[in-house]
Enzyme design. Sequence first.
Site, PDB file in Angstrom:
ATOM      1  N   GLU A 360      10.211   4.589   3.411  1.00  0.00           N
ATOM      2  CA  GLU A 360       9.654   5.911   3.733  1.00  0.00           C
ATOM      3  C   GLU A 360       9.993   6.401   5.140  1.00  0.00           C
ATOM      4  O   GLU A 360       9.110   6.666   5.948  1.00  0.00           O
ATOM      5  CB  GLU A 360       8.139   5.911   3.499  1.00  0.00           C
ATOM      6  N   ASP A 472       5.378   5.347 -11.312  1.00  0.00           N
ATOM      7  CA  ASP A 472       4.127   5.368 -12.069  1.00  0.00           C
ATOM      8  C   ASP A 472       3.801   6.825 -12.368  1.00  0.00           C
ATOM      9  O   ASP A 472       4.262   7.725 -11.670  1.00  0.00           O
ATOM     10  CB  ASP A 472       2.974   4.651 -11.349  1.00  0.00           C
TER      11      ASP A 472
HETATM   12  C1  XIL Z   1       0.789   0.821  -1.958  1.00  0.00           C
HETATM   13  C2  XIL Z   1       0.155  -0.315  -2.692  1.00  0.00           C
HETATM   14  O1  XIL Z   1       0.402  -0.185  -4.062  1.00  0.00           O
HETATM   15  C3  XIL Z   1      -1.315  -0.359  -2.442  1.00  0.00           C
HETATM   16  O2  XIL Z   1      -1.864  -1.535  -2.998  1.00  0.00           O
HETATM   17  C4  XIL Z   1      -1.576  -0.321  -0.952  1.00  0.00           C
HETATM   18  O3  XIL Z   1      -2.947  -0.240  -0.685  1.00  0.00           O
HETATM   19  C5  XIL Z   1      -0.882   0.856  -0.319  1.00  0.00           C
HETATM   20  O4  XIL Z   1       0.485   0.780  -0.593  1.00  0.00           O
HETATM   21  N1  XIL Z   1       4.936   3.665  -1.487  1.00  0.00           N
HETATM   22  C6  XIL Z   1       5.266   2.370  -1.144  1.00  0.00           C
HETATM   23  C7  XIL Z   1       4.322   1.276  -1.450  1.00  0.00           C
HETATM   24  O5  XIL Z   1       6.376   2.094  -0.719  1.00  0.00           O
HETATM   25  O6  XIL Z   1       4.355   0.262  -0.467  1.00  0.00           O
HETATM   26  C8  XIL Z   1       2.922   1.782  -1.613  1.00  0.00           C
HETATM   27  O7  XIL Z   1       2.172   0.692  -2.094  1.00  0.00           O
HETATM   28  C9  XIL Z   1       2.874   2.960  -2.563  1.00  0.00           C
HETATM   29  C10 XIL Z   1       3.671   4.102  -2.026  1.00  0.00           C
END
Ligand code: XIL
Length: 547
Positions: A360, A472
């Site tokens: 990100e 998702d």
């Molecule tokens: C999310 C996880 O799924 C959660 O369990 C955590 O609390 C926050 O992070 N983009 C990403 C992931 O690259 O690392 C994130 O994962 C979701 C969004």
Amino acid sequence: MFWRSHTTTPKNPSPVTMQTTTVTSGDLLDGQWAYLPGSYRENGGITIKPANLAIVEQDGSGGQSNPAINEYGTYLKGASDFEVSASMQKVTDTASVQLYGQLPVIADEFRVERKSVQLTITGNTLAVRIWDGSSQSPVVTRYADIPNGGTAGEHQVTISHQRGSLQISVDQQPLLNETDRAIFGDGNIWFGFGAEKSPWFLSKLTARGLNGKTFQTVDASTASIASPAADGLQQLATKKRPGFTVGAAMALGPAVADPSYTQVAFGGQFGAVTPENAMKWQFTEPVRGLYTFQEADALVSLAERNHMKVQGHTLVFAEGNPAWVRQLPASELERAMVDHIKITVGHFKGKVASWDVVNEPFDDDEWDQLRPHIWYQAMGESYIAKAFTAAREADPNALLFMNEYGLEEDGDRWNNFLALVTRLKQQGVPIDGVGFQAHVYEAGDKIDTAVLQRHMQQLAAIGVKARISEMDVYSDDGPAVQSQQYHDVFNMCLSEPNCISWTTWGVSDKYDYFKDDDGSIQTGEDFLWNAKLQPNQAVTMLQSILR
Ligand code: XIL
């Protein structure tokens, strides 16, 4: 190794089996403790280090305690009336032993406590805290003085459970009695330990059944799955397009504690595991120089045992960083980042097939600009090249990705992202691919596959691979809309030669926990398997693409 061993035959109807021994009492440190985070075995016991495992908020604030648990190793099953005793030595500061009837849900912004009892010794004070799953704070907190403190720094802490009550003794003296609140109603007992400022030594851990009751000692690291599904998504994908990977993000807790989850997650449906949180910085290096890879090692081991790859997630990110990283002066950040990458990628060398090196990099608000996080502030855009270069040096065979959300649509975010990747390639930065997260959280996120396909082709034109890394799909608009999105994106990825894998950000709605904008913890229905571990309509649609 165990006294009075009655049987060694697992009486488990589930297709997931583990080495199980039924006993009336046992010396538990004879079992599997290699995967207990922040600890190491020596002199017949375990040194518990002050790893300060903690979970910060998305913005880096806070620090919810996340004490280590022996999830991938020895625990007890079928325990009803029992007594557990821990011999603690070299206790100079706060030291705790925690017995879990249910494992917490661990994410990187929160840890949802379920059922456990924690016994903490600080000086001559015993504290007992009980979580019963109804609240995030302990429902019981009691203190007691430990009379004649014993030999300095040595204590034997005993907890016994019978007739609906818990009795806690220290150095053979009964100090507290509490109602059991069904903490151990499932018959499972996992063990966890904590040290606040100084290490301490666990020299002995024993369990025995009371009132003639037995229990089983189980080693979760021996779990094996009898028969992988023949129509598993990965099984089918390998026939349709050899080399194509179907992956899922996973956490260790459900994998060890829920056989119906384990069966789906590791039973032929998926060819790769992405540790959902376990490889993020606050889990792997909670204190500078103290690496706690054990939870991630456990997921790697599970993947290897089931012939799955591991997709490493993630090395450089704005989120999930421990407090010490955020407190470093800007002048030290480059060194810390490069060290972290070299040691982490080096640790998993040959075991992790690919890394999300940078996660990100673009901003949430200034949508088309680089995120001005600590890494950017310290190094400008060059943090990206430095991170990829360090990762390549540490494992020349791992594929290196830059992972991002919001790249599925057209606009300046994509244009600037593509320009960045093009620039990196021209500079000779070792970037192999781009991960499209493909989260569809609401109707507005819906993916137009024609646009996404064009973006993948633009990457192919500059010699860069693509993958769907975290898909998702929200369920508010019903299963037809949800499964169609899954279907269309999967189908498109499978048909683009440079799209090498498709990964979903979870397996089952049973573990679809997230933190809402108001801070509350919610569950959703975004995944391929429902909360009962039955396949949703989307699974059938993906299978039909692959048949
Ligand atoms: C999310 C996880 O799924 C959660 O369990 C955590 O609390 C926050 O992070 N983009 C990403 C992931 O690259 O690392 C994130 O994962 C979701 C969004």
